[in-house]
Design an enzyme around this catalytic site. Structure first.
Site, PDB file in Angstrom:
ATOM      1  N   LEU A   1       0.889  -1.163   0.000  1.00  0.00           N
ATOM      2  CA  LEU A   1       0.000   0.000   0.000  1.00  0.00           C
ATOM      3  C   LEU A   1       0.924   1.209   0.000  1.00  0.00           C
ATOM      4  O   LEU A   1       1.975   1.195   0.652  1.00  0.00           O
ATOM      5  CB  LEU A   1      -0.881   0.039   1.260  1.00  0.00           C
ATOM      6  CG  LEU A   1      -2.044  -0.951   1.354  1.00  0.00           C
ATOM      7  CD1 LEU A   1      -2.827  -0.726   2.648  1.00  0.00           C
ATOM      8  CD2 LEU A   1      -2.982  -0.843   0.159  1.00  0.00           C
ATOM      9  N   ASP A   2       0.510   2.263  -0.703  1.00  0.00           N
ATOM     10  CA  ASP A   2       1.335   3.475  -0.734  1.00  0.00           C
ATOM     11  C   ASP A   2       1.402   4.104   0.656  1.00  0.00           C
ATOM     12  O   ASP A   2       0.544   3.851   1.506  1.00  0.00           O
ATOM     13  CB  ASP A   2       0.734   4.498  -1.703  1.00  0.00           C
ATOM     14  CG  ASP A   2       0.696   3.970  -3.125  1.00  0.00           C
ATOM     15  OD1 ASP A   2       1.508   3.089  -3.459  1.00  0.00           O
ATOM     16  OD2 ASP A   2      -0.168   4.453  -3.888  1.00  0.00           O
ATOM     17  N   LYS A   3       2.382   4.981   0.817  1.00  0.00           N
ATOM     18  CA  LYS A   3       2.567   5.653   2.107  1.00  0.00           C
ATOM     19  C   LYS A   3       1.297   6.394   2.548  1.00  0.00           C
ATOM     20  O   LYS A   3       0.946   6.426   3.723  1.00  0.00           O
ATOM     21  CB  LYS A   3       3.746   6.631   1.978  1.00  0.00           C
ATOM     22  CG  LYS A   3       4.202   7.257   3.252  1.00  0.00           C
ATOM     23  CD  LYS A   3       5.437   8.099   3.000  1.00  0.00           C
ATOM     24  CE  LYS A   3       5.750   8.966   4.196  1.00  0.00           C
ATOM     25  NZ  LYS A   3       6.875   9.881   3.928  1.00  0.00           N
TER      26      LYS A   3
ATOM     27  N   LYS B   1      -4.523   4.438  -8.348  1.00  0.00           N
ATOM     28  CA  LYS B   1      -4.333   5.854  -8.705  1.00  0.00           C
ATOM     29  C   LYS B   1      -4.110   6.006 -10.214  1.00  0.00           C
ATOM     30  O   LYS B   1      -4.648   6.922 -10.845  1.00  0.00           O
ATOM     31  CB  LYS B   1      -3.138   6.433  -7.939  1.00  0.00           C
ATOM     32  CG  LYS B   1      -3.397   6.546  -6.436  1.00  0.00           C
ATOM     33  CD  LYS B   1      -2.144   6.971  -5.706  1.00  0.00           C
ATOM     34  CE  LYS B   1      -2.366   6.932  -4.199  1.00  0.00           C
ATOM     35  NZ  LYS B   1      -1.115   6.984  -3.444  1.00  0.00           N
TER      36      LYS B   1
END
Ligand code: URA
Length: 238
Positions: A102-104, A190
């Site tokens: 998962l992205d930051k 995204k």
């Protein structure tokens, strides 16, 4: 397995600390003090106590975390805080790692385990495990954009995404979209929205296959999976 190795793995200190514990006679195997670290034990079967407390041995650990923003999904990093940095020492001894990325700035369901086989089953593209994300986007989607996301869009690197599911959660504003994908390309959600001209402002993962985020977990907290959750995740009948 050697008793000293087991105790060190289970977080009872360094080899020296463990040696001391054993020498003191604080460790009993089947009720008998075991003073030699070389003693072979079967932690699944032998009753082992330390200072009278039974050793709760397990080979694998399965954790669900509500990942907060600002931490990265890695085991360690020189600069950033990682999801593993949020774990308690008693869980760290099992050396769990995050399954998938998962992205930051993405929040929500993060699954951590030291069970490499299950991790592989969940991340292998061949297994087609569905992950559901809720994205807050900058502007509503029109019908064509929804259809495009559902049937597959071309990402900035030319990759064609596989079919996805799209559900508009707030019909009024149309800014909250639940997207289901069976792949896990870098920044995929995204980039899928970017491919149809929309920007993701906030992203949360809610499910990985049958595993659903426990919404009672505050961001940054975690718990072990229940037996039922684990069975579902393994694809067993419950
Ligand atoms: N897709 C993204 O773009 N970000 C995530 O964190 C997960 C999926």
């Amino acid at each position: 397995m050697r008793l000293d190795k087991l105790l060190a793995n289970m977080g009872f200190g360094s080899r020296k600390d463990v040696k001391k514990l054993l020498k003191q006679g604080s460790v009993l195997v089947e009720g008998v003090p075991a003073k030699d670290g070389k003693t072979h034990v079967n932690p699944e079967e032998d009753r082992i106590t330390i200072h009278g407390e039974e050793l709760d041995y397990k080979e694998f650990i399965y954790l669900m975390m509500n990942k907060p923003q600002g931490v990265i999904s890695a085991t360690e990093d020189k600069i950033e805080r990682t999801v593993v940095d949020l774990l308690e020492p008693e869980d760290l001894v099992y050396e769990p790692f995050p399954v998938g990325r998962l992205d930051k700035d993405t929040v929500g369901l993060m699954f951590l385990t030291n069970d490499g086989k299950l991790a592989h089953q969940l991340t292998s593209p061949k297994k087609k495990v569905m992950k559901l994300y809720v994205a807050t986007i900058d502007e509503p989607l029109n019908k064509e954009q929804i259809k495009a996301l559902e049937s597959g869009v071309t990402l900035d690197d030319g990759y064609e995404t596989k079919p996805a599911t799209v559900e508009v959660l707030d019909e009024g504003e149309g800014l909250k979209i639940k997207l289901g994908i069976m792949e896990g390309k870098f920044h995929q959600v995204k980039r899928m929205f970017e491919a149809v001209g929309r920007k993701v402002l906030f992203l949360k993962r809610e499910t990985i296959g049958p595993l659903v985020l426990d919404e009672t977990l505050e961001p940054g907290t975690y718990r072990e999976l229940t037996d039922e959750e684990l069975a579902l995740l393994r694809g067993e009948e419950v």
